[in-house]
Scaffold this motif. Structure first.
Motif, PDB file in Angstrom:
ATOM      1  N   SER A  27     -18.692  -5.291  -6.300  1.00 27.74           N
ATOM      2  CA  SER A  27     -19.709  -4.254  -6.484  1.00 27.74           C
ATOM      3  C   SER A  27     -20.542  -4.018  -5.231  1.00 27.74           C
ATOM      4  O   SER A  27     -21.316  -3.048  -5.176  1.00 27.74           O
ATOM      5  N   ALA A  28     -20.387  -4.867  -4.208  1.00 30.95           N
ATOM      6  CA  ALA A  28     -21.171  -4.694  -2.980  1.00 30.95           C
ATOM      7  C   ALA A  28     -20.660  -3.538  -2.130  1.00 30.95           C
ATOM      8  O   ALA A  28     -21.350  -3.091  -1.208  1.00 30.95           O
ATOM      9  N   PHE A  29     -19.469  -3.025  -2.440  1.00 25.75           N
ATOM     10  CA  PHE A  29     -18.891  -1.947  -1.631  1.00 25.75           C
ATOM     11  C   PHE A  29     -18.398  -0.816  -2.518  1.00 25.75           C
ATOM     12  O   PHE A  29     -17.888  -1.040  -3.616  1.00 25.75           O
ATOM     13  N   GLN A  30     -18.584   0.406  -2.014  1.00 24.80           N
ATOM     14  CA  GLN A  30     -18.056   1.593  -2.669  1.00 24.80           C
ATOM     15  C   GLN A  30     -17.007   2.231  -1.755  1.00 24.80           C
ATOM     16  O   GLN A  30     -17.243   2.386  -0.552  1.00 24.80           O
ATOM     17  N   VAL A  31     -15.881   2.585  -2.341  1.00 26.47           N
ATOM     18  CA  VAL A  31     -14.804   3.224  -1.583  1.00 26.47           C
ATOM     19  C   VAL A  31     -14.466   4.545  -2.239  1.00 26.47           C
ATOM     20  O   VAL A  31     -14.296   4.620  -3.466  1.00 26.47           O
ATOM     21  N   ARG A  63     -10.777 -16.012   5.216  1.00 24.22           N
ATOM     22  CA  ARG A  63     -11.261 -17.049   6.124  1.00 24.22           C
ATOM     23  C   ARG A  63     -12.248 -16.360   7.063  1.00 24.22           C
ATOM     24  O   ARG A  63     -12.225 -15.132   7.207  1.00 24.22           O
ATOM     25  N   PRO A  64     -13.138 -17.097   7.708  1.00 24.71           N
ATOM     26  CA  PRO A  64     -14.078 -16.460   8.631  1.00 24.71           C
ATOM     27  C   PRO A  64     -13.339 -15.663   9.706  1.00 24.71           C
ATOM     28  O   PRO A  64     -12.361 -16.140  10.287  1.00 24.71           O
ATOM     29  N   GLY A  65     -13.783 -14.439   9.947  1.00 22.74           N
ATOM     30  CA  GLY A  65     -13.152 -13.582  10.934  1.00 22.74           C
ATOM     31  C   GLY A  65     -13.920 -12.299  11.096  1.00 22.74           C
ATOM     32  O   GLY A  65     -14.931 -12.069  10.417  1.00 22.74           O
ATOM     33  N   ASP A  66     -13.437 -11.429  11.984  1.00 22.05           N
ATOM     34  CA  ASP A  66     -14.173 -10.192  12.265  1.00 22.05           C
ATOM     35  C   ASP A  66     -13.684  -9.009  11.427  1.00 22.05           C
ATOM     36  O   ASP A  66     -14.069  -7.875  11.669  1.00 22.05           O
ATOM     37  N   ARG A  67     -12.790  -9.254  10.453  1.00 20.99           N
ATOM     38  CA  ARG A  67     -12.348  -8.197   9.549  1.00 20.99           C
ATOM     39  C   ARG A  67     -12.841  -8.467   8.131  1.00 20.99           C
ATOM     40  O   ARG A  67     -12.989  -9.611   7.723  1.00 20.99           O
ATOM     41  N   LEU A  68     -13.090  -7.386   7.418  1.00 21.57           N
ATOM     42  CA  LEU A  68     -13.416  -7.467   6.010  1.00 21.57           C
ATOM     43  C   LEU A  68     -12.327  -6.705   5.263  1.00 21.57           C
ATOM     44  O   LEU A  68     -12.068  -5.531   5.553  1.00 21.57           O
ATOM     45  N   ILE A  69     -11.656  -7.378   4.347  1.00 21.50           N
ATOM     46  CA  ILE A  69     -10.585  -6.764   3.567  1.00 21.50           C
ATOM     47  C   ILE A  69     -11.131  -6.377   2.200  1.00 21.50           C
ATOM     48  O   ILE A  69     -11.679  -7.210   1.478  1.00 21.50           O
ATOM     49  N   ILE A  70     -10.992  -5.114   1.849  1.00 21.67           N
ATOM     50  CA  ILE A  70     -11.450  -4.602   0.557  1.00 21.67           C
ATOM     51  C   ILE A  70     -10.215  -4.155  -0.216  1.00 21.67           C
ATOM     52  O   ILE A  70      -9.613  -3.126   0.104  1.00 21.67           O
ATOM     53  N   GLU A  71      -9.829  -4.956  -1.206  1.00 21.79           N
ATOM     54  CA  GLU A  71      -8.644  -4.626  -1.993  1.00 21.79           C
ATOM     55  C   GLU A  71      -8.990  -3.607  -3.068  1.00 21.79           C
ATOM     56  O   GLU A  71     -10.091  -3.613  -3.635  1.00 21.79           O
ATOM     57  N   LEU A  72      -8.027  -2.740  -3.368  1.00 24.04           N
ATOM     58  CA  LEU A  72      -8.230  -1.636  -4.303  1.00 24.04           C
ATOM     59  C   LEU A  72      -7.194  -1.706  -5.426  1.00 24.04           C
ATOM     60  O   LEU A  72      -6.084  -2.207  -5.237  1.00 24.04           O
ATOM     61  N   ASP A  73      -7.564  -1.166  -6.569  1.00 20.42           N
ATOM     62  CA  ASP A  73      -6.675  -1.175  -7.727  1.00 20.42           C
ATOM     63  C   ASP A  73      -5.546  -0.161  -7.516  1.00 20.42           C
ATOM     64  O   ASP A  73      -5.799   1.049  -7.435  1.00 20.42           O
ATOM     65  N   ALA A 133      -9.181   9.702   5.446  1.00 17.28           N
ATOM     66  CA  ALA A 133      -9.276  10.103   4.035  1.00 17.28           C
ATOM     67  C   ALA A 133     -10.108   9.120   3.223  1.00 17.28           C
ATOM     68  O   ALA A 133     -10.532   9.438   2.108  1.00 17.28           O
ATOM     69  N   TYR A 134     -10.357   7.923   3.777  1.00 16.17           N
ATOM     70  CA  TYR A 134     -11.076   6.882   3.035  1.00 16.17           C
ATOM     71  C   TYR A 134     -12.440   6.621   3.662  1.00 16.17           C
ATOM     72  O   TYR A 134     -12.553   6.506   4.884  1.00 16.17           O
ATOM     73  N   SER A 135     -13.460   6.534   2.810  1.00 15.57           N
ATOM     74  CA  SER A 135     -14.792   6.171   3.275  1.00 15.57           C
ATOM     75  C   SER A 135     -15.250   4.910   2.550  1.00 15.57           C
ATOM     76  O   SER A 135     -14.958   4.724   1.356  1.00 15.57           O
ATOM     77  N   VAL A 136     -15.959   4.051   3.281  1.00 15.72           N
ATOM     78  CA  VAL A 136     -16.427   2.778   2.737  1.00 15.72           C
ATOM     79  C   VAL A 136     -17.918   2.649   3.021  1.00 15.72           C
ATOM     80  O   VAL A 136     -18.359   2.832   4.156  1.00 15.72           O
ATOM     81  N   ARG A 137     -18.680   2.314   2.007  1.00 19.67           N
ATOM     82  CA  ARG A 137     -20.123   2.119   2.174  1.00 19.67           C
ATOM     83  C   ARG A 137     -20.534   0.826   1.489  1.00 19.67           C
ATOM     84  O   ARG A 137     -20.119   0.558   0.349  1.00 19.67           O
ATOM     85  N   GLN A 138     -21.331   0.037   2.182  1.00 17.69           N
ATOM     86  CA  GLN A 138     -21.875  -1.185   1.587  1.00 17.69           C
ATOM     87  C   GLN A 138     -23.156  -0.830   0.852  1.00 17.69           C
ATOM     88  O   GLN A 138     -24.086  -0.253   1.422  1.00 17.69           O
ATOM     89  N   VAL A 139     -23.239  -1.196  -0.428  1.00  8.63           N
ATOM     90  CA  VAL A 139     -24.378  -0.794  -1.265  1.00  8.63           C
ATOM     91  C   VAL A 139     -25.218  -1.980  -1.718  1.00  8.63           C
ATOM     92  O   VAL A 139     -26.240  -1.800  -2.395  1.00  8.63           O
TER      93      VAL A 139
END
Length: 399
Positions: free
Chosen positions: A22-26, A58-68, A87-93
């Motif tokens: 829930s911390a991210f909206q795509v 694991r700790p790193g400089d990428r954040l992976i956001i998996e989608l259904d 085509a994709y937008s990501v916002r941290q809420v």
């Protein structure tokens, strides 16, 4: 589209914490329509790859956001790959904190848009084309085994898998033969290449669709078939140091399977084995290929390529298997539902293979009862290329 990756300018360390979806909206804009995607998991990583483990990241400089993947707007391709760049937008809420409450990522009003599209496995195929001696050009994609890429001077020899797509993938994009039906990527995905490193050659028939006579469909069109034969022969000749000529395999679906039966009959001493799915062919030519290992499959209720009648006056797989038996080949037959769970499906395949070995049969035929093939009865290949028993069998064959 199964995930988006965000790259940061610093390392993200959650110190054992978990990021709530829930911390991210795509949001995705596909076909001019913008709608939300369902976020299922979020975790940090060192690479832009999905982590299948139960506790990913694991700790790193990428954040992976998996989608259904079941979202209605999850599709990435139709006849052509969809234009998904930006085509994709990501916002941290919501803020992301460590278990001790220390802030790691703060929410804000800004949204990021993707500036690239990564297609796993597909991106590992090089694009090329071959113009034959008659001037007909055939596009193709090629996967080279990792061992050869790392050491181009190696003398190790690898099998060659040639994949023949169906009529729906006839196009000018040199892409859909990879992104539709998974026929080629099956043989290039890392887990399969670890077991059976191989070249994978995946040509594509161009538009306008070539047709030569009532059954000159796609791969049996005279121009296309001549170009295909020349492409295979030239590739094998130019890679003679690294291609195992005793292990050339043909894999195809629908009109690609029609191409297999035609090509095997014309070049009966070239290929070690074949996997034709939902195909049809000339029964009179089956006597030429009685020695070739084949594992065919077809849905009994296929409305596009009827199981018995086939197309354009040439019979379907059921009649072709009968023709092989008439010519003296023992055919091992099995029938089970095409919508069984993978483990049970493979158990049935394993039992059929045991039966074939016990009777010294090198031709196997799987039929799927009416109403058991998902989505459309023509799509008999629903599990074919995910079936490790069948693929293991293919790579075990040698001339």
């Amino acid at each position: 589209m199964t995930a988006v990756a965000l790259q940061y300018s610093y390392r993200i360390d959650l110190r054992g914490g978990v990021i709530p979806p829930s911390a991210f909206q795509v949001k995705a804009t596909v076909g001019g329509q913008t709608a939300a995607r369902t976020v299922t998991r979020v975790y940090s990583s060192t690479t832009a790859d999905v982590d299948d483990r139960s506790r990913p990241g694991r700790p790193g400089d990428r954040l992976i956001i998996e989608l259904d993947p079941n979202d209605s707007n999850a599709r990435a391709a139709g006849t052509d790959p969809l234009p998904l760049d930006r085509a994709y937008s990501v916002r941290q809420v919501a803020d992301v904190r460590t278990p001790e409450g220390e802030p790691v990522l703060r929410a804000g009003p800004f949204a990021s848009r993707n500036d690239d599209v990564i297609t796993p496995v597909v991106d590992d195929f090089a694009a090329g084309s071959c113009t034959d001696s008659a001037g007909f050009e055939l596009d193709f994609r090629l996967y080279r085994p990792e061992g050869l890429v790392r050491n181009p001077q190696t003398r190790k020899r690898y099998p060659l898998v040639v994949t023949l797509h169906g009529g729906g993938e006839v196009a000018d994009n040199n892409m859909t033969q990879l992104t539709s039906n998974r026929i080629a990527v099956t043989f290039a995905k890392p887990e399969r290449q670890r077991r059976d490193p191989a070249f994978v050659l995946s040509p594509q028939i161009p538009l306008p669709r070539p047709m030569d006579g009532p059954d000159g469909t796609d791969w049996t069109d005279a121009k296309v078939q001549a170009a295909l034969i020349e492409l295979i022969d030239t590739f094998v000749s130019e890679h003679s140091r690294n291609v195992d000529t005793a292990r050339l395999y043909l894999v195809g679906l629908s009109s690609g399977a029609r191409g297999i039966y035609s090509l095997l009959a014309k070049r009966p001493d070239v290929f070690a084995a074949a996997l034709p799915t939902a195909g049809w062919g000339d029964a009179a030519t089956m006597e030429r290929i009685t020695h070739i290992p084949i594992w065919a499959d077809h849905s009994v209720d296929d409305p596009v390529v009827p199981y018995r009648e086939g197309r354009f006056g040439n019979p379907g797989t059921w009649a072709l298997m009968n023709a092989l038996e008439t010519a003296g080949t023992r055919v091992s037959r099995g029938e089970w539902a095409n919508d069984l769970p993978k483990a049970e499906f493979e158990a049935r395949s394993r039992a059929l293979l045991r039966q074939a070995r016990a009777t010294r049969s090198h031709v196997l035929f799987t039929s799927y009862p009416p109403g058991t093939t998902p989505v459309n009865p023509h799509l008999a290949w629903a599990q074919t290329y995910e079936n490790d028993v069948v693929i293991d069998w293919l790579f075990a064959q040698s001339r």
